[in-house]
Each structure stands twice: as C-alpha cells, then as structure tokens.
Design an enzyme around this catalytic site. Structure first.
Site, mmCIF file in Angstrom:
data_model
loop_
_atom_site.group_PDB
_atom_site.id
_atom_site.type_symbol
_atom_site.label_atom_id
_atom_site.label_comp_id
_atom_site.label_asym_id
_atom_site.label_seq_id
_atom_site.Cartn_x
_atom_site.Cartn_y
_atom_site.Cartn_z
ATOM 1 N N SER A 143 42.280 43.950 45.800
ATOM 2 C CA SER A 143 41.623 43.077 44.823
ATOM 3 C C SER A 143 41.697 41.646 45.332
ATOM 4 O O SER A 143 42.565 41.319 46.148
ATOM 5 C CB SER A 143 42.347 43.153 43.476
ATOM 6 N N TYR A 157 50.211 44.269 38.408
ATOM 7 C CA TYR A 157 48.933 44.568 39.063
ATOM 8 C C TYR A 157 48.759 43.715 40.314
ATOM 9 O O TYR A 157 48.416 44.213 41.390
ATOM 10 C CB TYR A 157 47.790 44.320 38.073
HETATM 11 P P1 NAD Z 1 37.851 52.234 36.371
HETATM 12 O O1 NAD Z 1 38.955 52.189 35.368
HETATM 13 O O2 NAD Z 1 36.445 52.196 35.920
HETATM 14 O O3 NAD Z 1 38.051 53.499 37.336
HETATM 15 C C1 NAD Z 1 39.318 53.862 37.822
HETATM 16 C C2 NAD Z 1 39.386 55.385 37.875
HETATM 17 O O4 NAD Z 1 40.680 55.762 38.385
HETATM 18 C C3 NAD Z 1 39.247 56.041 36.493
HETATM 19 O O5 NAD Z 1 38.262 57.035 36.529
HETATM 20 C C4 NAD Z 1 40.641 56.609 36.221
HETATM 21 O O6 NAD Z 1 40.627 57.790 35.444
HETATM 22 C C5 NAD Z 1 41.134 56.872 37.646
HETATM 23 N N1 NAD Z 1 42.594 56.963 37.707
HETATM 24 C C6 NAD Z 1 43.501 56.196 37.053
HETATM 25 N N2 NAD Z 1 44.745 56.611 37.365
HETATM 26 C C7 NAD Z 1 44.613 57.652 38.222
HETATM 27 C C8 NAD Z 1 45.543 58.496 38.884
HETATM 28 N N3 NAD Z 1 46.864 58.357 38.698
HETATM 29 N N4 NAD Z 1 45.070 59.454 39.719
HETATM 30 C C9 NAD Z 1 43.731 59.622 39.898
HETATM 31 N N5 NAD Z 1 42.816 58.853 39.291
HETATM 32 C C10 NAD Z 1 43.245 57.885 38.458
HETATM 33 O O7 NAD Z 1 38.152 51.024 37.341
HETATM 34 P P2 NAD Z 1 37.330 50.342 38.546
HETATM 35 O O8 NAD Z 1 36.999 48.966 38.146
HETATM 36 O O9 NAD Z 1 36.266 51.240 39.064
HETATM 37 O O10 NAD Z 1 38.546 50.243 39.582
HETATM 38 C C11 NAD Z 1 38.615 50.928 40.801
HETATM 39 C C12 NAD Z 1 39.552 50.171 41.698
HETATM 40 O O11 NAD Z 1 39.069 48.843 41.871
HETATM 41 C C13 NAD Z 1 40.971 50.034 41.149
HETATM 42 O O12 NAD Z 1 41.899 50.208 42.209
HETATM 43 C C14 NAD Z 1 41.003 48.618 40.641
HETATM 44 O O13 NAD Z 1 42.297 48.087 40.616
HETATM 45 C C15 NAD Z 1 40.109 47.926 41.650
HETATM 46 N N6 NAD Z 1 39.552 46.639 41.236
HETATM 47 C C16 NAD Z 1 38.810 46.526 40.115
HETATM 48 C C17 NAD Z 1 38.316 45.271 39.757
HETATM 49 C C18 NAD Z 1 37.527 45.079 38.496
HETATM 50 O O14 NAD Z 1 37.276 43.934 38.120
HETATM 51 N N7 NAD Z 1 37.095 46.139 37.831
HETATM 52 C C19 NAD Z 1 38.562 44.166 40.572
HETATM 53 C C20 NAD Z 1 39.301 44.316 41.707
HETATM 54 C C21 NAD Z 1 39.802 45.559 42.041
#
Ligand code: NAD
Length: 257
Positions: A143, A157
């Site tokens: 991130s 986080y």
């Molecule tokens: P999201 O919540 O839409 O999707 C995350 C998915 O991971 C979900 O489907 C959830 O069920 C699954 N998950 C959670 N715990 C799990 C586990 N223990 N085992 C298997 N699956 C699991 O989130 P997103 O925004 O698509 O995030 C994806 C990645 O991007 C994450 O690592 C998040 O930290 C990172 N990220 C997101 C943002 C943002 O602004 N959304 C910014 C930077 C980084």
C-alpha cells in the site's frame, strides 16, 4: 493476449482488486485460481470469468493458515498443471485498528496474521511451484501507507504493509537469478469495500481526498491493470520494485486546489 497459457493464483479474489484482476487476467488468456474465505464472493468471481469465456476455479483458503496455502497451490498445479503468477493480494483493514495506545493486541495480531503471514505463506508454498514451472511473477499487494504516514492512524495495517514491502524486496533478491520476479504493488486509496467501510462519512472521505492530487479515489480496475503489467512479460526487467499506483499522493507536498 498478454497472459496466454499462464496460470495465475489470486488471493482475495472474492471482491475488490482481486476480482477485477481475475477477470482482466482471464481476458488476457490466463487460467485463474481464485482464492478467498468469502465463498459467495469467490464463486461470483469465477462465474464472471466463465461468463466472459475464461477459465477459473474457486478455492476456499485462509491465507493465514499454512495448510490452506499448501492446498491452494496444489489446486493450481492439480487443476491447470502449473503456477506462473502468484498474486498475494488478500488483506484486511480492521475497524478497530488505531494508534499505539488504542489498538488491541488482538487487532494487531489478526492484521499481522493475514497481511504479513498470509504473504509469507503464499510465497513459502508458491515459490517452489514457480520454480517447478521454470520461473514466474509474484505480486504482493502492499500500500502507499508502506511509504507514507497518516495522522488518521491504522497502526497495525501500516506496519503490516511496511513488512510486505520489505519482504518483497528481499525475496526479489533471493530469487533474482531463478527467473522469478517479485514486486510490491502499492495502491493509493481506492473506492473499494475495504476503504469505503472505514471512510463511512463525507467528512472522512474528504479528509483523504484533499491529499490526492488527482482529486479522486482510485478504482480497483486501475490496480488490476498495474498487476497485469507486473504479471506479464512486459515487466521482464522489473523486480523488487515499490510499484506505486496512487494518483500522485507520494509526489505531493501541496495538492491542487
Ligand atoms: P476487499 O476487502 O474488497 O477485498 C479483499 C478480499 O480479501 C476480500 O474478498 C476478503 O474476503 C479477502 N480476504 C480477507 N481475509 C482473507 C484471508 N484470511 N484469506 C483469504 N482471503 C481473505 O479489499 P481490496 O481493496 O480489494 O484490497 C485488496 C488488497 O489491496 C489488500 O491487501 C489491501 O490491503 C490492499 N489495498 C487496498 C487499498 C484500498 O484503498 N482499497 C489501498 C491500498 C492497498
């Protein structure tokens, strides 16, 4: 097609970045192992891929559990014969993650289990599969908070994503001569479930938006396109990178009015 005959495993494929990436990778020719703990979300992703003419299978696996990670890698090799691309994307952002005083040990531990140990276990069991395939690409979702601090604290986080970034660099060096590339994809704030449930008022959203030079949140499909670049041969000389896709946040001191 940029991923013709490739096999890609995507964790957290039940929504957000993972689902967008699964459908994009499939359109580019890859067979997909979609991993999640949300079975309904994972099944919906597979259905979307199949409806688009692609190949995908859902595997229920918790990335923080070693047996589950072994199982998901075995599913890739068992179903499609090999693994070429490993996208360690699953991650959580806990609603009670706060500053050092107010974050509980339970929230800290859970965040580290999923966000850090999950990436470690994916690599632990995935790298031998990539070696068996003669090489491949690992993409770990970190991130922008791995390189920038925020006064709206999410200490666990932020620390977890710093760990993903440094783990990625070291893995890239260890495997640099094995035709295995390892990169950290660092999204800026996105309009996905993960962030929007946390920024649940206009005031909270606006507090973030003023720091984004482009003046908007990113979209999951914009991160999927970056993942496609890192997964494909187009990034053949890119490894160990901090691949920021952040609307200009990390370039900014003062943002446009
Ligand atoms: P999201 O919540 O839409 O999707 C995350 C998915 O991971 C979900 O489907 C959830 O069920 C699954 N998950 C959670 N715990 C799990 C586990 N223990 N085992 C298997 N699956 C699991 O989130 P997103 O925004 O698509 O995030 C994806 C990645 O991007 C994450 O690592 C998040 O930290 C990172 N990220 C997101 C943002 C943002 O602004 N959304 C910014 C930077 C980084």
């Amino acid at each position: 097609m940029r991923l013709r005959d490739k096999v890609a495993l995507i964790t957290g494929a039940g929504g957000g970045i993972g689902r967008e990436t699964a459908t994009l990778f499939a359109r580019e020719g890859a067979a997909i192992i979609a991993v999640d703990i949300d079975d309904a979300g994972g099944d919906a992703t597979v259905a979307e891929v199949v409806a688009g003419g692609g190949r995908a299978s859902y595997v229920h696996a918790d990335v923080s559990v070693a047996d589950d990670c072994q199982k998901m890698i075995a599913a890739a090799e068992g179903t499609y014969g090999k693994l070429d691309v490993l996208f360690n994307n699953a991650g959580i952002s806990h609603a009670e993650d706060d500053d050092a005083i107010n974050t509980s040990e339970a929230v800290w531990d859970l965040t580290m289990q999923v966000n850090v140990k999950g990436v470690f276990l994916g690599c632990k069991y995935g790298i031998p599969a990539l070696q068996r395939a003669g090489g491949g690409s690992i993409i770990n979702t970190a991130s922008f908070v791995a390189v920038l601090g925020a006064a709206t604290p999410q200490l666990a986080y932020t620390a977890s994503k710093g760990a993903v970034l440094s783990m990625t660099r070291e893995l890239a060096l260890i495997h640099a001569r094995e035709n295995i590339r390892v990169n950290a994809l660092c999204p800026g704030p996105l309009r996905t479930e993960l962030l929007m449930k946390y920024l649940d008022t206009d005031e909270k959203k606006n507090r973030r938006l003023v720091h984004i030079p482009m003046g908007r949140f990113g979209e999951a499909h914009e991160i999927a396109k970056a993942a496609l670049y890192l997964a494909s041969e187009e990034s053949s000389f890119v490894t160990g990178s901090t691949f920021l896709v952040d609307g200009g946040i990390t370039a900014a001191y003062v943002t446009p009015e």
